[in-house]
Each structure stands twice: as structure tokens, then as C-alpha cells.
Write an enzyme that holds these catalytic residues in place. Structure first.
Site, PDB file in Angstrom:
ATOM      1  N   GLY A  15       0.821  -1.212   0.000  1.00 29.41           N
ATOM      2  CA  GLY A  15       0.000   0.000   0.000  1.00 29.41           C
ATOM      3  C   GLY A  15       0.850   1.256   0.000  1.00 29.41           C
ATOM      4  O   GLY A  15       1.956   1.262   0.542  1.00 29.41           O
ATOM      5  N   ARG A 188      -4.974  -2.660  10.764  1.00 29.34           N
ATOM      6  CA  ARG A 188      -5.521  -4.010  10.639  1.00 29.34           C
ATOM      7  C   ARG A 188      -5.140  -4.881  11.834  1.00 29.34           C
ATOM      8  O   ARG A 188      -5.943  -5.654  12.328  1.00 29.34           O
ATOM      9  CB  ARG A 188      -4.987  -4.641   9.357  1.00 29.34           C
ATOM     10  CG  ARG A 188      -5.916  -5.627   8.736  1.00 29.34           C
ATOM     11  CD  ARG A 188      -5.327  -6.114   7.436  1.00 29.34           C
ATOM     12  NE  ARG A 188      -5.647  -5.227   6.345  1.00 29.34           N
ATOM     13  CZ  ARG A 188      -6.541  -5.502   5.407  1.00 29.34           C
ATOM     14  NH1 ARG A 188      -7.185  -6.647   5.442  1.00 29.34           N
ATOM     15  NH2 ARG A 188      -6.796  -4.653   4.445  1.00 29.34           N
TER      16      ARG A 188
HETATM   17  O1  F6P Z   1      -1.136  -1.833   5.774  1.00 31.02           O
HETATM   18  C1  F6P Z   1      -1.606  -0.552   5.689  1.00 31.02           C
HETATM   19  C2  F6P Z   1      -3.074  -0.498   5.435  1.00 31.02           C
HETATM   20  O2  F6P Z   1      -3.269   0.854   5.383  1.00 31.02           O
HETATM   21  C3  F6P Z   1      -4.007  -1.170   6.434  1.00 31.02           C
HETATM   22  O3  F6P Z   1      -4.240  -0.460   7.610  1.00 31.02           O
HETATM   23  C4  F6P Z   1      -5.246  -1.349   5.598  1.00 31.02           C
HETATM   24  O4  F6P Z   1      -6.103  -2.329   6.094  1.00 31.02           O
HETATM   25  C5  F6P Z   1      -4.665  -1.723   4.290  1.00 31.02           C
HETATM   26  O5  F6P Z   1      -3.450  -1.034   4.180  1.00 31.02           O
HETATM   27  C6  F6P Z   1      -5.587  -1.467   3.131  1.00 31.02           C
HETATM   28  O6  F6P Z   1      -4.911  -1.696   1.930  1.00 31.02           O
HETATM   29  P1  F6P Z   1      -5.590  -1.706   0.484  1.00 31.02           P
HETATM   30  O7  F6P Z   1      -6.987  -1.214   0.592  1.00 31.02           O
HETATM   31  O8  F6P Z   1      -4.745  -0.834  -0.352  1.00 31.02           O
HETATM   32  O9  F6P Z   1      -5.531  -3.114   0.050  1.00 31.02           O
END
Ligand code: F6P
Length: 360
Positions: A15, A188
Site C-alpha cells: 500500500g 488491521r
Molecule cells: O497496511 C496498511 C493499510 O493501510 C491497512 O491499515 C489497511 O487495512 C490496508 O493497508 C488497506 O490496503 P488496500 O486497501 O490498499 O488493500
């Protein structure tokens, strides 16, 4: 390595996070100015080494003016593990190990070493590539700030600032409408963003994955406040919270995933308190925007330190922050080890002393 390395590759994976471009700038500046290397930008994580037309040579021009930009100028992905890459063969989806292709393309491009910037998943891939002989160093990244190897990751403080400003705005609607306002933030596996933003934004209740809560206690706090004449309450909730099996009336609580935990909580709170409840899911707003000064500086420091690691030939290592100073550690000692909130830490005690409930 310093004498033989003439070209390094740089990739961003997982991310995005505010500060990624600062790291890229730090690597490129150090490589060009300190070491006189060439730098190849690898686009969309390691995908850039698997498919044609996904690399570009980075110059001073590419990194000009990017400190203030969110996201990553190289693009990223949280799919596409080269060790188990989904491809379609004979009309069927199959997982294939594409690392031989990755290594071949790396050689063809003349890349002597790779700097990979990413979260735990990217570091695991990086470590496996290192074990297969790829000279590689890592830079840790996550807005969740939950990697044990580093006391801070860039992007975290920007996310906290963004979440805090959102909570500040939420208060006025709550007070005007006498509502319970739930703000769901990212995190998460760890409640760092919820805890920091909840403290800074003066939440009444903070719920995090590390502290088990009950709906009854959450509702008690809201009703207690009402008795004191406080008609509105603000709840800051990490997306990774684990619900108890039943709500305050003994009814089973349905499974909730990130993005829906705020609404699941709202239903139970509405049922039990009779209050009007509204939910705001901050989501990717926390990952975007201009990085705060600290994240820009940390990103630059990590970037320059990563280039230094390559120069020293310290492959299989990543940069990290300890007691405010840049250090390094082995990738194998860093991956898969998370740093969560200690329920007896001073941050949690500070929140409790300030009258904030954790739903316990
Ligand atoms: O790991 C970082 C984070 O921001 C988490 O808190 C979140 O659940 C996740 O990335 C979401 O990632 P994406 O929606 O990009 O798959």
C-alpha cells in the site's frame, strides 16, 4: 560493492504511504551525487522486472518537487508476488514462480542491486530474492507503524494528523445533533493510529485490536456521559478490532471486516442506547496527501541510508529507526514480527487518566 556497483534499481511495493517519494528522492540523490551510480525506477512493485516497458532511468528531474507529493511516483501493487504469480495458461489461472524471469531482466537492464521500499509482505519477498542471490536492501513502510524492527515508519504521523483533523471536524456535528459519532481508522493488526488520533482528537472511547472490549461497557460510557449532560460522544475505532461474540443484549454480533466495523458497532450501540449514531470510515484518505515534515525527513534519511547500505554491500539488511537514529537490521530478523500497542503502556494509561474509555 562501491567499486563495482554502477546501477541500482528501486521499487515500491504494498500500500502507498505518505513519504514514499521522499525515500525515492533520498535514494536517487545519494546514488547520483554521492556514488555516481545510475538509478532505474522499477514500476508497480516487482511487476516492473517481470513485464516489458515498466522501468525508467531516474534523474534529478524525476525527483524534483516530489517531497510534497503523496503516493509513489513509481506506482505500487499489493499483488504480484514473483514467487507465486498468477498467470493464465490454457485458459486457467495458475500460480507460477517468475523469479528466474525477474533475475534475467535485472541482468539485462544492468541492475547490480535493488532497494525495495515496502511493508512486511514486500520485505518477505525481498528476503527470498536475497536468498536466491539478488543483492537487495530494504526500507520499511506502513502507515500502521506496526513493524517491530523500527520504532517509527514514515507515513504514520501523516495518517495520525489526517485522522486527528477529521475527528476535530466530527465533534461539531456530534455536538450539534446530540449524536454518537464513530470514526473508523486504519490499523488491521495494531491500534496505533486509533490511539494517537483518538488521544489528539479528544475521543471519548477508543477501541483497538489489542484491548478486548464489550458493547455493554462502550454503551455504559456513552450513557454515563449523557447523565453528565454530554449529549454527544466520539468513538475512534481501529478497523482491526475484534468484536465480542454477543452484544449488550446477548445477541450474536455478525462478522465485521475492515471498512464495516464502524457500522457493525453502530448497530449495537444504536440498539442498546437508543441514540442517533453516525459512522465515518476514513479509509484511504489516511494514506494520501502531503506528508508532514517529519515523514518527509524520515523518508529522506531512510533513502540515503539505503543507498549507503548498498555501497557497503550490506545486502539482506534494511534500514530502521532506533532511539531517533538510523540503524540497520537483517531482513530475516525483521519480517513477520509486529509491534502492537501494550495495554499497560504510558499512552494507554494517559488516555485512561484523561477519561477515555477502551470499552473495558
Ligand atoms: O497496511 C496498511 C493499510 O493501510 C491497512 O491499515 C489497511 O487495512 C490496508 O493497508 C488497506 O490496503 P488496500 O486497501 O490498499 O488493500
Amino acid at each position: 560493492m562501491s567499486t563495482t556497483s554502477r546501477c541500482i534499481g528501486i521499487s515500491t511495493g504494498g500500500g502507498d504511504a505518505p513519504g514514499l517519494n521522499a525515500v525515492i528522492r533520498g535514494v536517487v540523490k545519494a546514488a547520483l551525487l554521492n556514488y555516481n551510480w545510475r538509478v532505474i525506477g522499477i514500476q508497480d512493485g516487482f511487476d516492473g522486472l517481470l513485464w516489458p516497458g515498466k522501468t525508467l532511468e531516474l534523474t534529478h528531474d524525476h525527483v524534483r518537487g516530489i517531497l510534497t507529493r503523496g503516493g509513489t511516483i513509481l506506482g505500487t501493487t499489493n499483488r504480484g508476488n514473483p514467487f507465486s504469480y498468477e498467470v493464465v495458461e490454457d485458459g486457467k489461472k495458475v500460480q507460477k514462480d517468475l523469479t528466474p524471469r525477474l533475475i534475467e531482466n535485472m541482468k539485462e537492464l544492468g541492475i547490480d542491486a535493488i532497494v525495495t521500499i515496502g511493508g512486511d509482505g514486500s520485505m518477505k519477498i525481498g528476503y527470498e530474492l536475497f536468498r536466491r542471490g539478488v543483492p537487495l536492501v530494504g526500507v520499511p513502510k506502513t502507515i500502521d507503524n506496526d513493524l517491530s524492527a523500527t520504532e517509527l515508519t514514515f507515513g504514520f504521523l501523516t495518517a495520525v494528523q489526517t485522522a486527528t483533523e477529521a475527528i476535530d471536524r466530527i465533534h461539531t456535528t456530534g455536538e450539534s445533533h446530540h449524536r454518537v459519532m464513530i470514526v473508523e481508522v486504519m490499523g488491521r493488526d495494531a491500534g496505533w493510529i486509533a490511539l494517537w488520533a483518538g488521544l489528539a482528537g479528544k475521543a471519548d472511547i477508543i477501541l483497538i485490536p489489542e484491548i478486548p472490549f464489550t458493547i455493554e461497557k462502550v454503551c455504559d460510557k456513552i450513557l454515563e456521559r449523557e447523565q453528565l449532560g454530554r449529549q454527544s460522544s466520539v468513538l475512534v475505532v481501529a478497523e482491526g478490532i475484534k468484536f465480542p461474540p454477543t452484544d449488550a443484549d446477548g445477541k450474536p454480533i455478525p462478522e465485521a471486516k475492515p471498512g464495516s466495523v464502524g457500522n457493525t458497532l453502530a448497530y449495537s450501540v444504536r440498539q442498546h442506547t437508543g441514540k442517533d449514531v453516525r459512522v465515518t470510515v476514513l479509509g484511504h484518505i489516511q494514506r494520501g496527501g502531503t506528508p508532514v515534515a517529519f515523514d518527509r525527513v524520515l523518508g529522506l534519511r531512510f533513502g540515503v541510508a539505503a543507498a549507503d547500505l548498498v555501497a557497503q554491500g550490506k545486502f539482506g539488511h534494511m534500514v530502521c529507526l532506533h532511539c531517533g537514529e538510523i540503524r540497520t537490521c537483517k531482513l530475516e530478523d525483521a519480517i513477520g514480527i509486529y509491534r502492537t500497542v501494550d495495554p499497560s503502556s504510558d499512552l494507554v494509561c494517559t488516555a485512561r487518566a484523561a477519561g477515555i474509555s477502551f470499552g473495558t
